[in-house]
Design a protein around this motif. Structure first.
Motif, PDB file in Angstrom:
ATOM      1  N   GLY A 111       0.789  -1.225   0.000  1.00 29.56           N
ATOM      2  CA  GLY A 111       0.000   0.000   0.000  1.00 29.56           C
ATOM      3  C   GLY A 111       0.820   1.274   0.000  1.00 29.56           C
ATOM      4  O   GLY A 111       0.253   2.373  -0.082  1.00 29.56           O
ATOM      5  N   GLN A 112       2.138   1.151   0.060  1.00 28.40           N
ATOM      6  CA  GLN A 112       3.003   2.341   0.048  1.00 28.40           C
ATOM      7  C   GLN A 112       3.144   2.886  -1.378  1.00 28.40           C
ATOM      8  O   GLN A 112       3.048   2.137  -2.352  1.00 28.40           O
ATOM      9  CB  GLN A 112       4.385   2.005   0.592  1.00 28.40           C
ATOM     10  CG  GLN A 112       4.377   1.541   2.040  1.00 28.40           C
ATOM     11  CD  GLN A 112       4.077   2.671   2.998  1.00 28.40           C
ATOM     12  OE1 GLN A 112       4.417   3.834   2.740  1.00 28.40           O
ATOM     13  NE2 GLN A 112       3.424   2.369   4.108  1.00 28.40           N
ATOM     14  N   ASP A 113       3.353   4.177  -1.495  1.00 26.16           N
ATOM     15  CA  ASP A 113       3.519   4.831  -2.796  1.00 26.16           C
ATOM     16  C   ASP A 113       4.924   5.406  -2.923  1.00 26.16           C
ATOM     17  O   ASP A 113       5.515   5.865  -1.935  1.00 26.16           O
ATOM     18  CB  ASP A 113       2.499   5.964  -2.972  1.00 26.16           C
ATOM     19  CG  ASP A 113       1.067   5.448  -3.010  1.00 26.16           C
ATOM     20  OD1 ASP A 113       0.853   4.385  -3.609  1.00 26.16           O
ATOM     21  OD2 ASP A 113       0.181   6.113  -2.438  1.00 26.16           O
ATOM     22  N   GLY A 136       5.830  -3.274  -7.359  1.00 27.08           N
ATOM     23  CA  GLY A 136       4.634  -3.468  -6.543  1.00 27.08           C
ATOM     24  C   GLY A 136       4.100  -2.185  -5.955  1.00 27.08           C
ATOM     25  O   GLY A 136       2.903  -2.066  -5.672  1.00 27.08           O
ATOM     26  N   PHE A 137       4.962  -1.180  -5.777  1.00 25.07           N
ATOM     27  CA  PHE A 137       4.521   0.111  -5.254  1.00 25.07           C
ATOM     28  C   PHE A 137       3.795   0.941  -6.303  1.00 25.07           C
ATOM     29  O   PHE A 137       3.188   1.954  -5.975  1.00 25.07           O
ATOM     30  CB  PHE A 137       5.725   0.909  -4.730  1.00 25.07           C
ATOM     31  CG  PHE A 137       6.473   0.244  -3.612  1.00 25.07           C
ATOM     32  CD1 PHE A 137       5.802  -0.321  -2.541  1.00 25.07           C
ATOM     33  CD2 PHE A 137       7.855   0.186  -3.632  1.00 25.07           C
ATOM     34  CE1 PHE A 137       6.486  -0.936  -1.496  1.00 25.07           C
ATOM     35  CE2 PHE A 137       8.560  -0.417  -2.602  1.00 25.07           C
ATOM     36  CZ  PHE A 137       7.870  -0.979  -1.538  1.00 25.07           C
ATOM     37  N   ASN A 141      -3.679  -1.740  -7.588  1.00 29.03           N
ATOM     38  CA  ASN A 141      -4.129  -2.654  -6.546  1.00 29.03           C
ATOM     39  C   ASN A 141      -3.275  -3.912  -6.626  1.00 29.03           C
ATOM     40  O   ASN A 141      -2.716  -4.243  -7.674  1.00 29.03           O
ATOM     41  CB  ASN A 141      -5.626  -2.983  -6.691  1.00 29.03           C
ATOM     42  CG  ASN A 141      -5.921  -3.757  -7.968  1.00 29.03           C
ATOM     43  OD1 ASN A 141      -5.620  -4.949  -8.080  1.00 29.03           O
ATOM     44  ND2 ASN A 141      -6.526  -3.081  -8.942  1.00 29.03           N
ATOM     45  N   PRO A 142      -3.129  -4.660  -5.508  1.00 31.10           N
ATOM     46  CA  PRO A 142      -2.216  -5.810  -5.468  1.00 31.10           C
ATOM     47  C   PRO A 142      -2.600  -6.940  -6.406  1.00 31.10           C
ATOM     48  O   PRO A 142      -1.775  -7.812  -6.689  1.00 31.10           O
ATOM     49  CB  PRO A 142      -2.279  -6.258  -4.001  1.00 31.10           C
ATOM     50  CG  PRO A 142      -3.557  -5.698  -3.470  1.00 31.10           C
ATOM     51  CD  PRO A 142      -3.774  -4.420  -4.197  1.00 31.10           C
ATOM     52  N   ASP A 143      -3.858  -6.967  -6.892  1.00 28.04           N
ATOM     53  CA  ASP A 143      -4.288  -8.027  -7.803  1.00 28.04           C
ATOM     54  C   ASP A 143      -4.046  -7.683  -9.270  1.00 28.04           C
ATOM     55  O   ASP A 143      -4.353  -8.478 -10.153  1.00 28.04           O
ATOM     56  CB  ASP A 143      -5.786  -8.324  -7.602  1.00 28.04           C
ATOM     57  CG  ASP A 143      -6.090  -8.848  -6.204  1.00 28.04           C
ATOM     58  OD1 ASP A 143      -5.210  -9.524  -5.635  1.00 28.04           O
ATOM     59  OD2 ASP A 143      -7.192  -8.573  -5.694  1.00 28.04           O
TER      60      ASP A 143
END
Length: 328
Positions: A111-113, A136-137, A141-143
């Motif tokens: 969830g970090q940017d 991933g940052f 969304n993680p999906d």
């Protein structure tokens, strides 16, 4: 210079993608990338200068590789970074597994940017001396699936190397995807001028994994990257709290495992990490396995491997302090 062919390694008569005769010589006939080589811009890559300048403040660079997925490579990368940071080293962890970025979760950073300053992209910090960068940052969304072809993945790796402001680092740990593909060729090419200290290869004791690790060792030898050692992960299951051992480390039915393979191929063997449920839990929760007493089986083994590596390579505090004093 590596070719743009799928294997990444040119035949002896390949002119190379930067040559004026690239895609035009007789040896290029039949190559699937003949047209790409013929039309690509020639000459040195100007971004390599920017990468060299950015990496000038990084003392040591370590690649973490694996022949197959699911062997615990990212877990090892995360815990290696935690361990080095706990020894008061300044550490950066770069995740170049573009399609499967698991490092943010394993360091508790979901969830970090990413933030940008006049110096470049700023890493996400777990602690004051442990910064992390991952695609991933950047996902909404993680999906979200990252469906990119090779050139775009290579472009992002280049951007990570030239645009991320790491500052002064003792260690940059690079978590690479499984196998020997675009990302691996790119990271070696981009860091060639500044040097790579070596690679740690993670495997499991099963023969199906060791077969692919042999290819990984071969890749390192071909591109001139030293194999710092091989780690045999998930090597038996041990549960010390109940004093019950389902399978001791080394009792996995294979003919010698990673240690024998290392002896055959002439590379160091760092040791075996047992399958520790508490280590898996630490990775899921994004924390260090060295904090507290929960990982009583795996933590001492991992720390022993890291201390052995620091001693053998003479990456000790005195050397780093001396290097720090010599920096401008």
């Amino acid at each position: 210079m590596n070719c743009s062919k799928p294997c990444g390694f040119p035949p002896t008569d390949c002119p190379g993608p930067q040559s004026e005769s690239a895609g035009k010589s007789d040896s290029c006939q039949g190559c699937p990338n003949q047209e790409a080589c013929a039309t690509a811009p020639k000459g040195p890559d100007p971004d390599l200068v920017a990468i060299a300048e950015r990496m000038a403040t990084v003392k040591h660079k370590i690649l973490i590789l694996s022949g197959k997925g699911g062997v615990g490579k990212s877990t090892f990368s995360a815990q290696l970074s935690f361990a080095l940071a706990s020894l008061d080293f300044q550490v950066g962890l770069l995740d170049i597994d573009i399609c499967g970025p698991s490092i943010p979760k394993m360091l508790g950073l979901e969830g970090q940017d990413i933030h940008q300053s006049n110096l470049g992209w700023s890493p996400i910090y777990v602690e004051s001396n442990l910064g992390v960068m991952s695609v991933g940052f950047m996902l909404p969304n993680p999906d979200e699936a990252v469906i990119w072809r090779g050139p775009r993945k290579n472009g992002l790796i280049k951007q990570f190397l030239k645009d991320v402001h790491w500052g002064e680092l003792d260690f940059l740990v690079v978590d690479a995807p499984p196998g020997t593909s675009d990302e691996h060729i790119s990271i070696v090419q981009f860091l060639q001028a500044t040097g790579i200290d070596g690679a740690i290869i993670v495997t499991t004791p099963q023969q199906v994994s060791l077969i692919d690790v042999r290819k990984e060792v071969s890749f390192c030898k071909k591109v001139g990257v030293e194999v710092l050692g091989v780690v045999e992960n998930m090597s038996g299951l041990s549960q010390p709290l109940t004093d019950f051992k389902f399978m001791k480390a080394g009792e996995h039915g294979d003919a010698g495992g990673a240690a024998e393979m290392c002896q055959e191929m002439g590379v160091p063997f760092l040791g075996k990490v047992p399958l520790d449920p508490q280590l898996c839990k630490a990775a899921e929760e994004g924390r260090s396995c060295f904090e507290g007493q929960s990982c009583r089986v795996s933590a001492p083994v991992l720390r022993g491997m890291i201390e052995k590596l620091l001693k053998v390579k003479e990456w000790n505090q005195d050397e780093l302090q001396h290097a720090e004093n010599g920096r401008v």
